[in-house]
Design a protein around this motif. Structure first.
Motif, mmCIF file in Angstrom:
data_model
loop_
_atom_site.group_PDB
_atom_site.id
_atom_site.type_symbol
_atom_site.label_atom_id
_atom_site.label_comp_id
_atom_site.label_asym_id
_atom_site.label_seq_id
_atom_site.Cartn_x
_atom_site.Cartn_y
_atom_site.Cartn_z
ATOM 1 N N UNK A 7 -5.912 -3.412 -0.619
ATOM 2 C CA UNK A 7 -5.540 -2.357 -0.865
ATOM 3 C C UNK A 7 -6.245 -1.112 0.078
ATOM 4 N N UNK A 8 -5.366 -0.475 0.863
ATOM 5 C CA UNK A 8 -5.685 0.586 1.744
ATOM 6 C C UNK A 8 -4.636 1.566 1.682
ATOM 7 N N UNK A 9 -4.762 2.799 1.819
ATOM 8 C CA UNK A 9 -3.804 3.852 2.012
ATOM 9 C C UNK A 9 -2.999 4.002 3.251
ATOM 10 N N UNK A 10 -3.974 3.410 4.568
ATOM 11 C CA UNK A 10 -3.342 3.651 5.839
ATOM 12 C C UNK A 10 -2.553 2.426 6.015
ATOM 13 N N UNK A 11 -1.036 2.531 5.973
ATOM 14 C CA UNK A 11 -0.188 1.725 5.920
ATOM 15 C C UNK A 11 -0.329 0.560 7.103
ATOM 16 N N UNK A 12 -0.309 1.319 8.069
ATOM 17 C CA UNK A 12 -0.731 0.363 9.411
ATOM 18 C C UNK A 12 -1.579 -0.809 9.477
ATOM 19 N N UNK A 13 -2.930 -0.002 9.006
ATOM 20 C CA UNK A 13 -3.879 -1.029 8.845
ATOM 21 C C UNK A 13 -3.741 -2.097 7.775
ATOM 22 N N UNK A 14 -3.010 -1.664 6.551
ATOM 23 C CA UNK A 14 -2.783 -2.388 5.477
ATOM 24 C C UNK A 14 -2.139 -3.812 6.090
ATOM 25 N N UNK A 15 -0.979 -3.369 6.872
ATOM 26 C CA UNK A 15 -0.196 -4.552 7.204
ATOM 27 C C UNK A 15 -0.725 -5.237 8.416
ATOM 28 N N UNK A 16 -1.309 -4.788 9.042
ATOM 29 C CA UNK A 16 -2.112 -5.837 10.071
ATOM 30 C C UNK A 16 -2.932 -6.401 9.683
ATOM 31 N N UNK A 17 -3.858 -6.126 8.584
ATOM 32 C CA UNK A 17 -5.015 -6.606 7.901
ATOM 33 C C UNK A 17 -4.016 -7.855 7.111
#
Length: 123
Positions: A7-17
């Motif tokens: 769960x993270x609101x930073x979409x690029x970070x979320x998808x990368x993770x």
């Protein structure tokens, strides 16, 4: 099959993770959510073994999500990730019973090792 919710609101970070976790945990299903409210819906409709969550998010923040997890899913393993760590945040997390905290930015391999230990030592 084991399931991880990220769960993270930073979409690029979320998808990368999520992509990095999928490559390392091919036998796991990785769910993602961009805020605490959506994460609660995922938790209510899926079996989750480990939650990896940010704290500062819109709609419902990480603390709202953590309270929900403590109340309804006390057996889920939790890792909190945040770029903003201070004594107040640490105290709030400890009062809720959470002590696994990663400060952003963190090394993906460190996270993978922590996840492996948490899931397999508590299997």
């Amino acid at each position: 099959m084991k399931n991880i919710l990220v769960v993270d609101d930073e979409r690029m970070f979320l998808m990368s993770l999520a992509e990095g976790l999928m490559q390392s945990f091919k036998e796991f299903k990785i769910f993602t959510a961009e805020n605490g409210e959506y994460a609660m819906r995922v938790l209510d409709s899926n079996s989750v073994n480990l939650l990896l969550t940010d704290l500062q998010m819109p709609v419902k923040d990480g603390f709202d999500l953590l309270r929900h997890v403590r109340e309804f899913f006390p057996d889920i393993q939790v890792i909190v990730m945040t770029a903003y760590i201070n004594e107040d945040i640490m105290g709030r997390l400890k009062s809720l019973g959470f002590s696994e905290i990663l400060e952003k930015p963190f090394d993906l391999e460190d996270l993978i090792g922590k996840i492996r230990r948490m899931i397999y030592e508590n299997a």
